[in-house]
Design a protein around this motif. Structure first.
Motif, short mmCIF file in Angstrom:
data_model
loop_
_atom_site.label_atom_id
_atom_site.label_comp_id
_atom_site.label_asym_id
_atom_site.label_seq_id
_atom_site.Cartn_x
_atom_site.Cartn_y
_atom_site.Cartn_z
N GLU A 1 0.82 -1.21 0.00
CA GLU A 1 0.00 0.00 0.00
C GLU A 1 0.86 1.26 0.00
OE1 GLU A 1 -3.05 -0.04 2.96
OE2 GLU A 1 -3.93 -1.92 2.24
N GLY B 1 2.07 1.96 -3.48
CA GLY B 1 1.04 2.58 -4.30
C GLY B 1 0.94 4.07 -4.06
N LEU C 1 3.99 5.78 -5.63
CA LEU C 1 3.88 5.85 -7.08
C LEU C 1 2.95 6.98 -7.51
CD1 LEU C 1 4.55 4.67 -9.85
CD2 LEU C 1 2.69 3.02 -9.52
N GLN C 2 1.86 7.16 -6.78
CA GLN C 2 0.93 8.24 -7.12
C GLN C 2 1.60 9.60 -6.97
OE1 GLN C 2 -2.25 8.12 -8.44
NE2 GLN C 2 -1.75 10.29 -8.67
N GLN D 1 8.65 1.71 -12.23
CA GLN D 1 7.19 1.82 -12.11
C GLN D 1 6.59 2.98 -12.89
OE1 GLN D 1 5.32 -0.50 -10.46
NE2 GLN D 1 7.25 -1.60 -10.20
#
Length: 766
Positions: free
Chosen positions: A41, A44, A47-48, A150
């Motif tokens: 999590e 994620g 990455l955002q 990524q």
């Protein structure tokens, strides 16, 4: 026209638009998710953040600014700097050990936590003893690979510089810094060599400690560090990044063998530009120009920013100019999107992290190409600021007149402390070593849900008031059963110690999603001072008076002081901070008067943030402290001699503040000492303090419950240098973030420790 000006970000807010980062952390700590899910999590969220900056058109996107808790703690853990009390075996650092250093565990207390320079962000203080630094994990390299794999981003790894890391650490004598640096340099070099071997082009090495001032020896140490780095990684582009103030002497930095230097052109008072005009700029160096405010939330005056860029372009060619925020954006919220409750004139004047990145890209484009292409965007921004600046509440004549009349107010209490203390002792009849708390009690899910129901209209005012009264009644009973001597009402009606007052004062506005990280998963939503601050009516009298009606013991009225309200708010940028502080102080003066008139005659006016507002340069300290102390006295000096004024401070370096703190003329001050392991007590071995004082005897930022013996020892150590008649027993801060079970256990032990010391002294009253 070709645009060769680059854009860069120094760091992005970690918490996420909806505080996803905080929620993930707390889910892991509570056992709701395992480590594998936690890491997935977090990846994620990371990455955002990268994609958001990529979409904003930022050329040099930072990596390794993301963390599971704190970037300074990351640096310590990366090099294996773990205190011996954790029984670390020298191998990989497990996630739970990492968090134990930040939060403590059942076996060992947490590392000290203190403010990151003059901001409201807290970092974990590294404890450097005899450890041999080793590169346990190259975190910047892992972050670089993650961004490339990524998101296809060639990231710019961000590293806390060796000089700053050592300046922020403890555990070694100041005169040993050169020796300690020699131990760390090889692992820094190894880290950078691995980045170079991976193909990294730019590395941002953060050295904000430079702006606090450099001695000749420190300039020499910086030269040693960066010459060795340059020799080891000759092809790597190093951006030596400073922020929060002017970098002086700039000529010394320009001689360092680095490819670029980052300077703050927002909070430097014009000194950095003046230095460049005087010295010129080397042909072989890039300039990272921090032109967008990384610490406040106002839209930029783009005309002024373009004028600044033009001034810089006369000394630095476009191809060596990098435009960026003045500091990492971790100090501002993520985005203005969703702030639909604000009136348009105000909303259009705001810029959070995402909007700041958009401004940066616009300025870079407009500065490097035909300005007419961007004329419409510039005009739109200009009009939004003009509308905001013209709001009538930003220029109230009544407030201006009150501020102008400050010189007519008395500057001191009616009696000096030596005389006040006698009448206060006679009035209050407290035992020796009186016990109390700092103010807040646990904000349980039930309390937060009740407040949410009231705000949404599900509960009417009568039902909500009844709920708060019951919480207060329970807290009074709880404190009486524990045996505390001076009580508090618990602050259940307050979301935040600054926001609560801002909601009741003119001149404030509040955002829906304006959250920023304070420490760990602790996020705060600073109120926004957008107009003149003024008193509109009593703010705390109702709850304080109700609490006092339930007990014969004294109940403290609880206020937040003017400098803390200032420092923990986003502040309008068209007035001096001194003038805004005085506006707040005048408003609080009315509240103190209302409490006293209602019969509340112990009043705590907390100033936990007074030191964090201290300018970073020593020559600017006196001016700041003079007006900060004056604002506190404006708020408090009109009370009766028998009215006891308390205050509270967090994480203060007490030894260099003892004079100004005494000048505030509070009758009792409570101050944090638990995480610093009693080191502040040394101040009293060297300097005399003649007023009442409570040195926090346990750390509320950790769930750990200290034993009676531990607190007894802390009290007895303090009494070696303090008179028992002036000493109060209390936790080191408010208990809002703790649970009731641990709060009860810790306070019960604290009261028992006070009783033990009283019995040993053979006295039960003053």
């Amino acid at each position: 026209m070709t645009n060769n000006i680059k854009t860069s970000s120094l760091g992005y807010p970690r918490i996420g638009k909806n505080r996803e980062w905080k929620k993930t952390l707390e889910a892991y700590w509570s056992g709701k998710i395992n480590e594998e899910t936690f890491r997935a999590e977090m990846a994620g969220i990371q990455l955002q953040h990268l994609k958001t900056q990529q979409q904003a058109g930022i050329a040099l996107i930072p990596v390794n600014d993301f963390t599971f808790y704190d970037h300074v703690l990351d640096t310590a853990a990366m090099f294996g700097i773990v205190p011996s009390r954790y029984a670390y075996d020298g191998g990989d650092i497990p996630l739970d050990l990492y968090f134990a250093m930040a939060r403590g565990n059942s076996a060992a207390p947490a590392c000290e936590m203190t403010k990151w320079f003059n901001t409201n962000y807290h970092y974990i203080v590294p404890e450097i003893g005899g450890q041999t630094p080793r590169l346990i994990e190259n975190k910047p390299l892992a972050a670089y690979r993650f961004a490339k794999e990524q998101a296809g981003i060639e990231g710019k790894p961000v590293i806390v510089g060796l000089y700053t890391f050592l300046k922020l650490s403890k555990g070694f004598a100041a005169d040993k810094i050169v020796e300690v640096a020699a131990r760390f340099l090889p692992v820094y070099v190894q880290l950078l060599q691995e980045l170079q071997q991976e193909g990294v082009a730019w590395v941002q090495i953060d050295e904000p400690a430079i702006v606090t001032g450099l001695t000749g020896e420190e300039v020499e140490l910086l030269g040693t560090i960066y010459r060795e780095i340059a020799a080891a990684v000759p092809g790597l582009h190093v951006l030596l990044q400073t922020y929060f103030e002017a970098a002086e002497p700039l000529e010394a930095l320009l001689e360092l063998p680095v490819q670029g230097i980052g300077l703050d052109f927002v909070h430097d008072g014009g000194a950095n530009l003046a230095s460049i005009r005087r010295l010129g700029w080397p042909e072989d160096k890039w300039l990272g120009a921090g032109i967008i405010d990384g610490r406040n939330i106002w839209r930029s005056d783009l005309d002024a920013k373009l004028e600044l860029v033009r001034a810089l372009k006369s000394h630095v060619p476009d191809e060596r100019l990098i435009l960026q925020p003045s500091s990492s954006l971790l100090h501002v919220p993520v985005t203005v999107q969703g702030e639909d409750k604000l009136k348009p004139a105000v909303r259009q004047a705001l810029a959070f992290a995402d909007e700041k990145l958009a401004e940066l890209s616009l300025i870079a484009a407009a500065a490097g190409e035909d300005g007419q292409v961007y004329a419409a965007a510039l005009a739109e921004s200009r009009e939004a600021l003009n509308v905001f600046r013209a709001l009538p509440e930003r220029g109230r004549q009544d407030v201006a007149e009150q501020v102008r009349s400050l010189d007519k107010l008395p500057d001191s209490r009616s009696l000096p402390f030596a005389e006040r203390v006698k009448v206060q002792q006679q009035k209050w009849q407290l035992p020796l070593l009186p016990t109390t708390t700092i103010g807040s009690f646990p904000q349980t899910p039930e309390v937060r849900q009740a407040r949410l129901k009231w705000r949404k209209g599900v509960w009417n005012q009568e039902r909500y008031d009844g709920f708060i009264r019951q919480q207060i009644a329970d807290a009074i009973t709880f404190q009486e059963e524990l045996g505390l001597d001076v009580l508090v009402h618990g602050e259940f009606e307050r979301t935040d110690m600054v926001e609560f007052f801002g909601e009741k004062l003119a001149g404030y506005l509040f955002t829906k999603g304006g959250w920023v990280q304070s420490y760990g998963s602790r996020c705060v939503k600073p109120p926004v001072i957008y107009a003149d601050v003024a008193f509109t009516g009593p703010m705390t009298v109702k709850e304080s008076l109700y609490a006092q009606s339930l007990t014969s013991l004294p109940v403290k009225g609880m206020l937040t002081g003017p400098v803390t309200i200032l420092n923990w708010s986003f502040v309008r940028d068209d007035l001096s901070r001194e003038e805004v502080a005085n506006q707040i102080a005048l408003a609080l003066r009315y509240e103190v008067q209302a409490l006293e008139e209602a019969g509340i005659e112990m009043i705590q006016v907390d100033e936990p943030a007074i030191r964090e507002g201290l300018p970073l340069k020593a020559e600017d300290h006196e001016q700041y402290l003079n007006w900060a102390v004056r604002s506190f006295r404006i708020a408090t000096n009109h009370v009766k001699a028998t009215t006891q004024i308390h205050t509270h401070m967090c994480y203060s370096e007490f030894n260099d503040m003892i004079g100004p703190i005494s000048a505030m003329d509070a009758d009792v001050i409570s101050i944090e000492t638990s995480r610093s392991h009693g080191e502040l007590i040394v101040s009293f071995e060297e300097q005399e303090y003649d007023k009442g004082i409570g040195l926090g005897v346990y750390d509320i930022h950790s769930p750990r419950v200290p034993k009676v013996e531990e607190m007894t020892q802390a009290i007895e150590r303090a009494l070696r240098v303090l008179d028992a008649g002036q000493f109060w027993i209390n936790p080191d801060c408010g208990l809002k973030t703790r649970g009731w079970e641990e709060t009860g256990a810790a306070l019960r032990n604290m009261v028992q420790a006070a009783v033990i010391v009283r019995e040993k002294s053979g006295a039960v009253s003053r």
